[in-house]
Design a protein around this motif. Structure first.
Motif, PDB file in Angstrom:
ATOM      1  N   VAL A   1      31.872  33.267 -36.487  1.00 50.38           N
ATOM      2  CA  VAL A   1      30.921  32.757 -35.500  1.00 50.38           C
ATOM      3  C   VAL A   1      29.652  33.589 -35.556  1.00 50.38           C
ATOM      4  O   VAL A   1      29.710  34.812 -35.427  1.00 50.38           O
ATOM      5  N   SER A   2      28.525  32.930 -35.763  1.00 55.18           N
ATOM      6  CA  SER A   2      27.274  33.695 -35.771  1.00 55.18           C
ATOM      7  C   SER A   2      26.274  33.049 -34.827  1.00 55.18           C
ATOM      8  O   SER A   2      26.359  31.862 -34.507  1.00 55.18           O
ATOM      9  N   GLU A   3      25.345  33.890 -34.383  1.00 53.10           N
ATOM     10  CA  GLU A   3      24.324  33.438 -33.452  1.00 53.10           C
ATOM     11  C   GLU A   3      23.243  32.705 -34.247  1.00 53.10           C
ATOM     12  O   GLU A   3      22.816  33.184 -35.291  1.00 53.10           O
ATOM     13  N   LEU A   4      22.816  31.569 -33.742  1.00 53.71           N
ATOM     14  CA  LEU A   4      21.831  30.770 -34.471  1.00 53.71           C
ATOM     15  C   LEU A   4      20.685  30.384 -33.533  1.00 53.71           C
ATOM     16  O   LEU A   4      20.930  29.839 -32.460  1.00 53.71           O
ATOM     17  N   PRO A   5      19.412  30.709 -33.910  1.00 53.62           N
ATOM     18  CA  PRO A   5      18.297  30.256 -33.075  1.00 53.62           C
ATOM     19  C   PRO A   5      18.015  28.769 -33.301  1.00 53.62           C
ATOM     20  O   PRO A   5      17.942  28.318 -34.447  1.00 53.62           O
ATOM     21  N   PHE A   6      17.902  28.022 -32.211  1.00 48.36           N
ATOM     22  CA  PHE A   6      17.557  26.590 -32.267  1.00 48.36           C
ATOM     23  C   PHE A   6      16.143  26.435 -31.741  1.00 48.36           C
ATOM     24  O   PHE A   6      15.791  27.052 -30.736  1.00 48.36           O
ATOM     25  N   ILE A   7      15.372  25.595 -32.398  1.00 52.81           N
ATOM     26  CA  ILE A   7      14.026  25.329 -31.907  1.00 52.81           C
ATOM     27  C   ILE A   7      13.910  23.859 -31.536  1.00 52.81           C
ATOM     28  O   ILE A   7      14.308  22.977 -32.301  1.00 52.81           O
ATOM     29  N   VAL A   8      13.409  23.624 -30.308  1.00 49.38           N
ATOM     30  CA  VAL A   8      13.067  22.263 -29.899  1.00 49.38           C
ATOM     31  C   VAL A   8      11.565  22.129 -30.127  1.00 49.38           C
ATOM     32  O   VAL A   8      10.775  22.727 -29.394  1.00 49.38           O
ATOM     33  N   PRO A   9      11.137  21.404 -31.180  1.00 46.79           N
ATOM     34  CA  PRO A   9       9.696  21.277 -31.396  1.00 46.79           C
ATOM     35  C   PRO A   9       9.072  20.373 -30.329  1.00 46.79           C
ATOM     36  O   PRO A   9       9.669  19.363 -29.959  1.00 46.79           O
ATOM     37  N   SER A  10       7.899  20.755 -29.803  1.00 45.22           N
ATOM     38  CA  SER A  10       7.239  19.952 -28.758  1.00 45.22           C
ATOM     39  C   SER A  10       6.059  19.202 -29.350  1.00 45.22           C
ATOM     40  O   SER A  10       5.257  19.782 -30.088  1.00 45.22           O
ATOM     41  N   TYR A  11       5.956  17.932 -28.956  1.00 43.91           N
ATOM     42  CA  TYR A  11       4.847  17.115 -29.440  1.00 43.91           C
ATOM     43  C   TYR A  11       3.991  16.573 -28.291  1.00 43.91           C
ATOM     44  O   TYR A  11       3.133  15.734 -28.500  1.00 43.91           O
ATOM     45  N   SER A  12       4.282  16.995 -27.041  1.00 47.08           N
ATOM     46  CA  SER A  12       3.354  16.653 -25.955  1.00 47.08           C
ATOM     47  C   SER A  12       3.316  17.831 -24.981  1.00 47.08           C
ATOM     48  O   SER A  12       4.248  18.657 -24.947  1.00 47.08           O
ATOM     49  N   TRP A  13       2.276  17.905 -24.165  1.00 47.32           N
ATOM     50  CA  TRP A  13       2.018  19.095 -23.352  1.00 47.32           C
ATOM     51  C   TRP A  13       3.191  19.450 -22.415  1.00 47.32           C
ATOM     52  O   TRP A  13       3.449  20.601 -22.141  1.00 47.32           O
TER      53      TRP A  13
ATOM     54  N   GLU B   1       6.514  18.855 -22.819  1.00 47.39           N
ATOM     55  CA  GLU B   1       7.850  19.119 -23.382  1.00 47.39           C
ATOM     56  C   GLU B   1       8.225  20.608 -23.360  1.00 47.39           C
ATOM     57  O   GLU B   1       9.353  20.967 -23.048  1.00 47.39           O
ATOM     58  N   GLY B   2       7.240  21.467 -23.702  1.00 42.35           N
ATOM     59  CA  GLY B   2       7.507  22.907 -23.743  1.00 42.35           C
ATOM     60  C   GLY B   2       8.039  23.430 -22.421  1.00 42.35           C
ATOM     61  O   GLY B   2       9.181  23.903 -22.330  1.00 42.35           O
ATOM     62  N   PRO B   3       7.216  23.304 -21.329  1.00 39.34           N
ATOM     63  CA  PRO B   3       7.704  23.804 -20.033  1.00 39.34           C
ATOM     64  C   PRO B   3       8.983  23.098 -19.576  1.00 39.34           C
ATOM     65  O   PRO B   3       9.908  23.730 -19.056  1.00 39.34           O
ATOM     66  N   PHE B   4       9.079  21.767 -19.805  1.00 36.61           N
ATOM     67  CA  PHE B   4      10.239  20.998 -19.334  1.00 36.61           C
ATOM     68  C   PHE B   4      11.535  21.507 -19.976  1.00 36.61           C
ATOM     69  O   PHE B   4      12.480  21.889 -19.285  1.00 36.61           O
ATOM     70  N   TYR B   5      11.551  21.564 -21.308  1.00 38.92           N
ATOM     71  CA  TYR B   5      12.774  22.032 -21.984  1.00 38.92           C
ATOM     72  C   TYR B   5      12.923  23.540 -21.834  1.00 38.92           C
ATOM     73  O   TYR B   5      14.033  24.073 -21.823  1.00 38.92           O
ATOM     74  N   GLY B   6      11.779  24.231 -21.692  1.00 42.13           N
ATOM     75  CA  GLY B   6      11.812  25.689 -21.513  1.00 42.13           C
ATOM     76  C   GLY B   6      12.616  26.083 -20.283  1.00 42.13           C
ATOM     77  O   GLY B   6      13.460  26.978 -20.338  1.00 42.13           O
ATOM     78  N   ILE B   7      12.388  25.374 -19.180  1.00 46.39           N
ATOM     79  CA  ILE B   7      13.094  25.699 -17.933  1.00 46.39           C
ATOM     80  C   ILE B   7      14.593  25.398 -18.092  1.00 46.39           C
ATOM     81  O   ILE B   7      15.453  26.219 -17.785  1.00 46.39           O
ATOM     82  N   GLY B   8      14.902  24.217 -18.638  1.00 46.88           N
ATOM     83  CA  GLY B   8      16.310  23.824 -18.824  1.00 46.88           C
ATOM     84  C   GLY B   8      17.048  24.827 -19.700  1.00 46.88           C
ATOM     85  O   GLY B   8      18.174  25.237 -19.394  1.00 46.88           O
ATOM     86  N   LEU B   9      16.402  25.268 -20.764  1.00 49.17           N
ATOM     87  CA  LEU B   9      17.090  26.159 -21.699  1.00 49.17           C
ATOM     88  C   LEU B   9      17.180  27.590 -21.158  1.00 49.17           C
ATOM     89  O   LEU B   9      18.068  28.352 -21.540  1.00 49.17           O
TER      90      LEU B   9
END
Ligand SMILES: Cc1cc2nc3c(=O)[nH]c(=O)nc-3n(C[C@H](O)[C@H](O)[C@H](O)COP(=O)(O)OP(=O)(O)OC[C@H]3O[C@@H](n4cnc5c(N)ncnc54)[C@H](O)[C@@H]3O)c2cc1C
Length: 507
Positions: free
Chosen positions: A90-102, A104-112
């Motif tokens: 088991v290894s740690e893996l960074p996941f990136i959610v790419p944002s394409y509108s203003w 998405e970043g804050p919205f998914y940022g808070i959830g994550l």
């Protein structure tokens, strides 16, 4: 193992039907508590859903979105325990959610951020918002058009069948008897209407055998209701089967050490692109299905859907010709919830279904607690929270392409040091060497070419054409180990080629 299973005349404490993640986890738990344990798998260990997961050890971001916080918290805790007990896998893996509108970043940022907080002391790396430049640096092939930035969060990644084989070995070391190619064909009741034993068929010889048990655990995933119907033909269904699909691409579609997570595809599902064994694995979450085939075929429209969605997020866009392997993944969804479900029928058959790979340990603990009460077994506490899984090695990466074997890598290297021909690669496009086939036959109960190429190594899932090329050599090596003749080899290669057709994509 066969001898132990055939010769025992007194009842086993627990017989487990099914050798996937759930069954193997129950076998480890039961054996470590000291219960006499037998596990019977109709095909090979992990032939069902457990070899076909998205290879994530995760809390399940989408369950958080659905508001199922307790399910996510439990899975995040199990994620941490699994990394602790099987660090070689088991290894740690960074996941990136790419944002394409203003937004998405804050919205998914808070959830994550919430996702990260729920893991408490079992946490992986911190989630954070990153700039467009940083997103492009970490995901060199991400589609730059309209990109505004990204959100990084961490989850775990593993090799599902290697963990499964390590669990089978752990259970055997703890005294359990486990058989592959042993199909349960009927369940027997005593005069009181309660189950007392079962019959199973040796799928290699065709011979039938019987075994007595204090408790029978049904851990057959998508086949749960079929096994329940052996005891009670009119039992109400508890399983809703579902299917997901995966495709494997070259590593160049996802260079670097980061994965991509798409939280909302056009039809509302989650899709992942993950670096795995030097390749790129693309997969979606599952969709409901009518019945449960043993070798599900990836739906053609699913492949098109994954290619279309990947094309939105990747600059170099994959086509059908780029697919190295595909697979359709049969799954079981406990009808009432996404959590695991334990159901005890009138006959005393205990069925455990649902849940996920990540939570197999906790599911097993719950199952054995209830099985002990049901079978009137002596009270014994669960010890798997801090139990090292076979192969345990925190610094396994120093073993190179054998890292996933953990401490077993040393034994495989030992085989090579005695016979240098075993160091020969089985194909130029994959890292597997002949010694791994010998090891699988001697130590991991591999019985067929498919066992070796699909589940002891991951050749079939990574590059089906390469796996087909490897088959004759694997058959020859296996034949030597299992004392089989030329006819057997020809038959094995033919059978493997048939299965492999389901993993090839026609252009
Ligand atoms: C597309 C997809 C992706 C997934 N991804 C992830 C993920 O990334 N992370 C995660 O944590 N979870 C994931 N899961 C969930 C996870 O894979 C499953 O929860 C888990 O593998 C279920 O294991 P199981 O042992 O219950 O079932 P199975 O693995 O299906 O095992 C059941 C076994 O029972 C055997 N059997 C059936 N009938 C008999 C009989 N009569 N006698 C003997 N044996 C019998 C079958 O041959 C089979 O091997 C995913 C599921 C799907 C569908």
């Amino acid at each position: 193992m066969l001898q132990q299973a055939r010769q025992r005349t007194e009842p086993w404490d627990i017989i487990i039907v099914g050798g996937g993640a759930t069954g193997a986890g129950v076998a480890v738990d039961a054996a470590t508590r000291g219960y006499a344990t037998l596990l019977l798998e109709q095909h090979d260990f992990g032939k069902g859903t457990s070899s076909r997961s998205t290879k994530l050890v995760h809390g399940g971001v989408r369950y958080l979105e659905q508001g199922n916080v307790s399910l996510v918290m439990e899975a995040l805790k199990e994620r941490g325990l699994l990394r602790q007990n099987a660090p070689h896998l088991v290894s740690e893996l960074p996941f990136i959610v790419p944002s394409y509108s203003w937004w998405e970043g804050p919205f998914y940022g808070i959830g994550l951020k919430v996702y990260q907080m729920l893991s408490g002391k079992y946490g992986f790396g911190p989630s954070q918002l990153i700039s467009k430049e940083e997103t492009l640096k970490r995901l060199p092939n991400v589609n730059p058009e309209g990109l505004t930035g990204g959100v990084v969060y961490y989850d775990g990644q593993f090799d599902d069948t290697r963990l499964l084989i390590n669990l089978v070995t752990t259970a055997a070391e703890q005294g359990a008897t486990l058989l592959n190619y042993a199909k349960v064909t009927s369940l027997q009741k005593g005069d009181d209407g309660v189950l007392s034993g079962l019959s199973w068929q040796d799928m290699e010889t065709g011979e039938s055998h019987s075994a007595q048990a204090r408790v029978i655990v049904n851990a057959t995933g998508p086949f749960t209701d079929a096994v329940r119907h052996l005891a009670e033909p009119d039992a109400q269904k508890m399983i809703a089967p579902s299917q997901g699909a995966h495709i494997v691409l070259d590593r160049s579609f996802l260079p670097g050490a980061n994965a991509i997570m798409v939280p909302h595809t056009s039809d509302g599902r989650v899709m992942f692109a993950i670096p795995w064994h030097g390749h790129t694995l693309v997969g979606t979450t599952d969709t409901p299905m009518k019945d449960a085939p043993l070798e599900p075929v990836a739906m053609d429209q699913e492949i098109e859907f994954m290619l279309e969605t990947a094309a939105l997020y990747l600059e170099k866009k994959p086509t059908r010709a780029d697919i190295l392997a595909k697979s359709g993944e049969g799954s079981n969804t406990a009808a009432l919830s996404r959590d695991h479900t334990i159901h005890i029928d009138k006959s005393g058959l205990l069925s455990i279904a649902g849940g996920k790979w990540t939570t197999y340990r906790n599911m097993a603990q719950d199952c054995v607690d209830q099985a002990a009460t049901l079978g009137d077994l002596p009270d014994k506490a669960c010890v798997t929270k801090n139990l090292n899984i076979h192969g345990y090695q925190p610094n396994a990466s120093s073993f190179g392409s054998l890292a996933f074997y953990g401490t077993d890598a040393l034994a495989i290297k030992e085989l090579i040091s005695k016979d240098a021909t075993l160091d020969k690669a089985l194909d130029s496009e994959l890292p597997y060497v002949a010694a791994e086939v010998v090891w699988a036959a001697r130590e991991e109960m591999a019985r067929t070419v498919e066992d070796v190429l699909a589940r002891r190594t991951r050749a079939l899932f990574l590059n089906s054409k390469a796996a087909i090329r490897m088959a004759p050599r694997v058959a020859a090596l296996l034949a030597q180990e299992l004392k089989q003749d030329k006819t057997w080899q020809v038959d094995q290669v033919e059978k493997f080629n048939q299965v492999a057709q389901g993993f090839l994509v026609k252009n």
